[in-house]
Design a protein around this motif. Structure first.
Motif, PDB file in Angstrom:
ATOM      1  N   ALA A   7      11.227 -28.355  -0.842  1.00 31.62           N
ATOM      2  CA  ALA A   7      11.053 -28.897  -2.040  1.00 31.62           C
ATOM      3  C   ALA A   7      10.869 -30.770  -2.450  1.00 31.62           C
ATOM      4  O   ALA A   7      10.465 -30.972  -3.079  1.00 31.62           O
ATOM      5  CB  ALA A   7      13.198 -28.752  -2.649  1.00 31.62           C
ATOM      6  N   ALA A   8      11.016 -31.093  -0.877  1.00 32.71           N
ATOM      7  CA  ALA A   8      11.116 -32.639  -0.809  1.00 32.71           C
ATOM      8  C   ALA A   8       9.490 -32.795  -1.108  1.00 32.71           C
ATOM      9  O   ALA A   8       9.450 -33.373  -1.865  1.00 32.71           O
ATOM     10  CB  ALA A   8      11.390 -33.353   0.261  1.00 32.71           C
ATOM     11  N   LEU A   9       9.075 -32.367  -0.204  1.00 27.90           N
ATOM     12  CA  LEU A   9       7.090 -31.924  -0.575  1.00 27.90           C
ATOM     13  C   LEU A   9       7.504 -31.973  -1.908  1.00 27.90           C
ATOM     14  O   LEU A   9       5.747 -33.379  -2.286  1.00 27.90           O
ATOM     15  CB  LEU A   9       7.001 -31.116   0.471  1.00 27.90           C
ATOM     16  N   ARG A  10       7.272 -31.331  -2.880  1.00 25.04           N
ATOM     17  CA  ARG A  10       6.335 -30.884  -4.020  1.00 25.04           C
ATOM     18  C   ARG A  10       6.978 -31.685  -4.872  1.00 25.04           C
ATOM     19  O   ARG A  10       6.282 -32.539  -5.837  1.00 25.04           O
ATOM     20  CB  ARG A  10       7.640 -29.300  -4.312  1.00 25.04           C
ATOM     21  N   ASP A  11       8.209 -32.731  -4.520  1.00 22.83           N
ATOM     22  CA  ASP A  11       8.526 -33.692  -5.268  1.00 22.83           C
ATOM     23  C   ASP A  11       8.052 -34.928  -5.316  1.00 22.83           C
ATOM     24  O   ASP A  11       7.352 -35.641  -5.822  1.00 22.83           O
ATOM     25  CB  ASP A  11      10.306 -34.378  -4.740  1.00 22.83           C
ATOM     26  N   ALA A  12       7.177 -34.691  -3.715  1.00 19.64           N
ATOM     27  CA  ALA A  12       6.010 -35.814  -3.907  1.00 19.64           C
ATOM     28  C   ALA A  12       5.068 -35.318  -3.979  1.00 19.64           C
ATOM     29  O   ALA A  12       3.797 -36.281  -3.499  1.00 19.64           O
ATOM     30  CB  ALA A  12       6.013 -36.592  -1.488  1.00 19.64           C
ATOM     31  N   GLY A  13       4.825 -34.689  -4.485  1.00 16.02           N
ATOM     32  CA  GLY A  13       3.362 -33.992  -5.487  1.00 16.02           C
ATOM     33  C   GLY A  13       2.334 -33.535  -4.577  1.00 16.02           C
ATOM     34  O   GLY A  13       0.884 -32.867  -4.495  1.00 16.02           O
ATOM     35  N   TRP A  14       2.511 -33.009  -3.593  1.00 18.93           N
ATOM     36  CA  TRP A  14       2.585 -31.929  -1.767  1.00 18.93           C
ATOM     37  C   TRP A  14       2.385 -30.211  -3.295  1.00 18.93           C
ATOM     38  O   TRP A  14       3.375 -30.206  -3.873  1.00 18.93           O
ATOM     39  CB  TRP A  14       2.669 -31.794  -0.908  1.00 18.93           C
ATOM     40  N   GLN A  15       1.236 -29.216  -2.722  1.00 17.76           N
ATOM     41  CA  GLN A  15       1.597 -28.237  -3.190  1.00 17.76           C
ATOM     42  C   GLN A  15       2.038 -27.503  -2.257  1.00 17.76           C
ATOM     43  O   GLN A  15       0.984 -27.276  -1.257  1.00 17.76           O
ATOM     44  CB  GLN A  15      -0.383 -27.554  -3.942  1.00 17.76           C
ATOM     45  N   VAL A  16       2.459 -26.506  -2.440  1.00 16.07           N
ATOM     46  CA  VAL A  16       3.495 -25.971  -1.728  1.00 16.07           C
ATOM     47  C   VAL A  16       3.473 -24.618  -1.565  1.00 16.07           C
ATOM     48  O   VAL A  16       4.282 -23.907  -2.600  1.00 16.07           O
ATOM     49  CB  VAL A  16       4.778 -26.359  -0.669  1.00 16.07           C
ATOM     50  N   ASP A  17       3.107 -23.939  -0.671  1.00 17.46           N
ATOM     51  CA  ASP A  17       3.066 -22.195  -0.395  1.00 17.46           C
ATOM     52  C   ASP A  17       4.043 -22.149  -0.157  1.00 17.46           C
ATOM     53  O   ASP A  17       4.545 -22.221   1.481  1.00 17.46           O
ATOM     54  CB  ASP A  17       2.243 -21.023  -0.287  1.00 17.46           C
ATOM     55  N   TYR A  18       5.193 -21.469  -0.231  1.00 17.03           N
ATOM     56  CA  TYR A  18       6.640 -20.833   0.545  1.00 17.03           C
ATOM     57  C   TYR A  18       7.118 -19.700   0.597  1.00 17.03           C
ATOM     58  O   TYR A  18       7.305 -19.379  -0.736  1.00 17.03           O
ATOM     59  CB  TYR A  18       7.677 -22.292  -0.308  1.00 17.03           C
ATOM     60  N   VAL A  19       6.932 -18.853   1.616  1.00 17.40           N
ATOM     61  CA  VAL A  19       6.857 -17.754   2.451  1.00 17.40           C
ATOM     62  C   VAL A  19       8.398 -17.244   2.074  1.00 17.40           C
ATOM     63  O   VAL A  19       9.183 -17.945   3.763  1.00 17.40           O
ATOM     64  CB  VAL A  19       6.563 -16.622   2.530  1.00 17.40           C
ATOM     65  N   GLU A  20       9.482 -17.002   1.927  1.00 21.88           N
ATOM     66  CA  GLU A  20      11.190 -16.646   2.199  1.00 21.88           C
ATOM     67  C   GLU A  20      10.602 -15.645   2.985  1.00 21.88           C
ATOM     68  O   GLU A  20      10.195 -14.463   2.939  1.00 21.88           O
ATOM     69  CB  GLU A  20      11.920 -16.518   0.946  1.00 21.88           C
ATOM     70  N   LEU A  21      11.758 -14.942   4.197  1.00 20.91           N
ATOM     71  CA  LEU A  21      12.160 -14.277   4.655  1.00 20.91           C
ATOM     72  C   LEU A  21      12.238 -12.652   4.191  1.00 20.91           C
ATOM     73  O   LEU A  21      11.720 -11.921   4.396  1.00 20.91           O
ATOM     74  CB  LEU A  21      13.344 -14.717   5.238  1.00 20.91           C
ATOM     75  N   ASP A  22      13.274 -13.304   2.765  1.00 20.44           N
ATOM     76  CA  ASP A  22      12.786 -11.111   2.488  1.00 20.44           C
ATOM     77  C   ASP A  22      11.452 -11.094   1.112  1.00 20.44           C
ATOM     78  O   ASP A  22      11.986 -10.362   0.042  1.00 20.44           O
ATOM     79  CB  ASP A  22      14.020 -11.429   2.019  1.00 20.44           C
ATOM     80  N   ASP A  23      10.641 -11.732   0.850  1.00 17.60           N
ATOM     81  CA  ASP A  23       9.476 -11.935   0.285  1.00 17.60           C
ATOM     82  C   ASP A  23       8.864 -10.636   0.199  1.00 17.60           C
ATOM     83  O   ASP A  23       8.855 -10.064   2.279  1.00 17.60           O
ATOM     84  CB  ASP A  23       8.433 -12.661   0.604  1.00 17.60           C
ATOM     85  N   PRO A  24       9.011  -9.514  -0.519  1.00 18.08           N
ATOM     86  CA  PRO A  24       8.440  -7.902   0.442  1.00 18.08           C
ATOM     87  C   PRO A  24       7.237  -8.282   0.425  1.00 18.08           C
ATOM     88  O   PRO A  24       6.918  -7.084   0.934  1.00 18.08           O
ATOM     89  CB  PRO A  24       8.305  -7.495  -1.248  1.00 18.08           C
ATOM     90  N   ASP A  25       6.155  -8.479   0.409  1.00 21.44           N
ATOM     91  CA  ASP A  25       4.829  -9.018   0.761  1.00 21.44           C
ATOM     92  C   ASP A  25       4.877  -9.752   2.732  1.00 21.44           C
ATOM     93  O   ASP A  25       3.795 -10.215   2.488  1.00 21.44           O
ATOM     94  CB  ASP A  25       3.828 -10.134   0.343  1.00 21.44           C
ATOM     95  N   ASN A  26       5.736 -10.177   2.370  1.00 18.28           N
ATOM     96  CA  ASN A  26       5.921 -10.577   4.242  1.00 18.28           C
ATOM     97  C   ASN A  26       5.510 -10.366   5.257  1.00 18.28           C
ATOM     98  O   ASN A  26       6.298  -9.260   4.934  1.00 18.28           O
ATOM     99  CB  ASN A  26       7.347 -12.086   4.231  1.00 18.28           C
ATOM    100  N   THR A  27       4.325 -10.968   5.961  1.00 20.75           N
ATOM    101  CA  THR A  27       4.191  -9.610   7.031  1.00 20.75           C
ATOM    102  C   THR A  27       5.116 -10.121   8.775  1.00 20.75           C
ATOM    103  O   THR A  27       4.457  -9.145   9.186  1.00 20.75           O
ATOM    104  CB  THR A  27       3.001 -10.452   7.440  1.00 20.75           C
TER     105      THR A  27
END
Ligand SMILES: Cc1cc2nc3c(=O)[nH]c(=O)nc-3n(C[C@H](O)[C@H](O)[C@H](O)COP(=O)(O)OP(=O)(O)OC[C@H]3O[C@@H](n4cnc5c(N)ncnc54)[C@H](O)[C@@H]3O)c2cc1C
Ligand code: SF4
Length: 513
Positions: free
Chosen positions: A62-82
């Motif tokens: 969240a802090a990186l996004r606030d600072a203007g970075w584009q962040v892909d974040y994969v959560e542990l229970d994301d159904p596509d998470n390998t």
């Protein structure tokens, strides 16, 4: 559209100063943060440790996004998470078709191998950058170590003092000495005003992580709540300030002390924050130095604290990268006994171990002397397989990342590297624990009894360890005194010790120690 640079950010790389983020145009970069099952299960991590890292990662994203970075974040229970770094980086490559991958070197050999494999797999250039959050590069450490008969932290530490200028007066150490350890061995007394590390109330993000961890690891090791860790740089900074104001002044005097019910004494409990990247180690040291310069903290405390960070912390990292991958398999004494179940359950009659393991289970924290002189010392003198000991330490502490945990366990605490890291094994009888703590007062065993039915198990196991390994340790000058003492004992006393040790080991095997 230009092809982006893909920048994976690992769970212990939660710093804006990270080398992979420097000199990169934010609009050309796609950051990738991944909660992957493989990393949460390759050893049975403490549930608080998993929650700390995931919560800190989510806040950092969240802090990186606030600072203007584009962040892909994969959560542990994301159904596509390998479930693996390799799989998630592969999916991100498919999503973004990056020009190259850029990453700050990981803290673990195993992960470095995974990352190295990506270059060929995706036919993409991979830039692995040095981790500039450390003071000493791999090259610098290797050239310091080269040609030395023995590696000793103390000499390395002096180099780091000179390099940083910390606690230096020109070319000389402040106070005329490099090390004030001899003044840092006082036993502690109960103090109603004992400082406490900062407790942070979990916010909504952290609460979501706690629910996730509870659902995913219902039977995992360790108490999950109450959860008190800071998970942002701002809160970690507050924890640092609290430590400097309230505990650092007495850190030095009581560094080696232990007290029943006092989990932290005057320790900082900052290692999870420093290791995950929430606090910069040099900044932490400069704050401690400033408190000394302002007259708020005595020199033995400031020096002792700074030595742990620019000395021990950097030194163990140097050893890790110098000696991996073979270091993980070191077993100088050929110790093969399995790790006792009580390392997980805390169910033992030995009060010192019960206290330290119980606290570890509840807090994912124990301070250095608890790790070294209680759980580590027992494993060493009882002849426990050092690899199992290593996996335990890597699992149970919130600050445990392999680069720092492995040399501390295999080298410092188990002497399994044959003396590369430490000049003598940290083996001690119950007398040491009795001197530095109050645990023996609440114990079923008698610390003064050496060989009787009710004798403290540490007493005979200490001698048994020295005698069992005399061929490998007999020439060590730092052990000359104990071997002389043994040789002066009567044959009967020696026999009593060895019998008492055999009895303790039998009880250990039967789960009755
Ligand atoms: C068997 C064993 C395993 C250990 N495993 C780890 C581990 O996985 N991760 C870890 O960070 N430390 C480890 N340590 C080192 C040390 O015990 C912890 O760093 C310390 O207890 C953390 O608590 P604290 O922040 O209150 O430390 P403090 O006593 O307040 O010390 C200040 C800081 O110095 C650093 N530090 C102190 N001692 C060491 C050391 N020996 N090596 C590296 N850094 C040090 C830490 O960053 C710590 O936060 C281990 C020690 C032993 C004996
Ligand atoms: S008597 Fe021995 S086992 Fe009991 S607390 Fe003391 S050192 Fe530990």
């Amino acid at each position: 559209m230009t092809r982006p640079v893909l920048i994976p950010i690992l769970g212990d790389q939660l710093s804006f100063s990270l080398s992979a983020l420097q000199d990169v145009d934010k609009s050309d970069a796609r950051l990738l943060m991944m909660e992957v099952a493989q990393e949460t299960t390759y050893v049975p991590h403490h549930r608080k440790k998993i929650a700390f890292i995931l919560a800190a990662m989510r806040h950092h994203a969240a802090a990186l996004r606030d600072a203007g970075w584009q962040v892909d974040y994969v959560e542990l229970d994301d159904p596509d998470n390998t479930g693996s770094f390799g799989g998630e980086i592969g999916r991100a490559v498919t999503r973004h078709d990056p020009l190259r991958i850029r990453v700050t070197e990981p803290g673990e050999w195993r992960v470095l191998e995974i990352l190295r494999g990506l270059e060929a797999e995706h036919n993409l250039p991979l830039d692995i950058l040095p981790d500039s959050r450390f003071l000493c590069s791999h090259k610098e450490f290797a050239s310091w170590a080269e040609g030395r008969k023995q590696l000793r932290m103390e000499y390395f530490y002096r180099e780091m003092r000179r390099k940083t200028g910390l606690l230096m007066e020109g070319d000389e150490p402040a106070g005329g000495r490099w090390n004030f350890d001899s003044e840092n061995r006082k036993p502690a007394d109960t103090d109603l005003f004992m400082p406490r590390p900062l407790d942070v109330e979990p916010d909504a993000t952290t609460r979501a992580v706690l629910e996730l961890v509870e659902a995913r690891f219902p039977d995992g090791f360790g108490t999950l709540t109450p959860f008190r860790f800071a998970v942002t740089t701002e809160d970690a900074e507050k924890a640092l300030e609290r430590f400097i104001d309230e505990a650092l002044p007495r850190f030095g005097d009581y560094q080696d002390a232990m007290l029943t019910g006092e989990k932290y004494l005057y320790h900082s409990v900052l290692s999870p924050y420093i290791n995950a990247g929430l606090l910069d180690p040099l900044h932490v040291c400069r704050k401690a130095e400033q408190a000394f310069l302002d007259g708020d903290v005595p020199l033995n405390s400031a020096e002792g604290f700074i030595r742990q960070i620019i000395g021990w912390r950097e030194y163990v990292r140097g050893i890790y990268w110098l000696k991996m991958p073979d270091y993980a398999g070191a077993n100088h004494f050929g110790a093969s006994r399995p790790l006792p179940d009580f390392y997980w359950s805390a169910e033992t009659k030995m009060a010192c171990l019960r206290e330290v393991i119980g606290q570890t289970r509840d807090e994912a924290y124990a301070h250095h002397i608890q790790r070294l002189m209680v759980t580590g010392n027992f494993a060493l003198i009882a002849g426990i397989d050092p690899h199992q000991v290593h996996e335990w330490y890597l699992s149970v502490y919130a600050d445990a990342f392999e680069w720092v945990e492995l040399p501390n366990t295999v080298g410092m605490s188990q002497f399994a590297d044959g003396g590369l890291l430490a000049s003598k094994p940290y083996a001690a009888s119950g007398n040491y624990i009795n001197k530095m703590s109050d645990h023996c007062r609440n114990c079923a065993y008698d610390v003064k009894d050496r060989t009787g039915e009710n004798a403290c198990p540490f007493n005979a196991l200490y001698w048994d360890f020295l005698i069992r390994n005399r061929e490998k340790l007999g020439a060590n000058p730092r052990l000359a005194q104990p071997y002389r003492t043994w040789d002066r004992m009567s044959a009967e006393t020696r026999k009593d010790y060895l019998n008492a040790a055999a009895r303790s080991l039998k009880r250990l095997e039967a789960g009755k120690l």
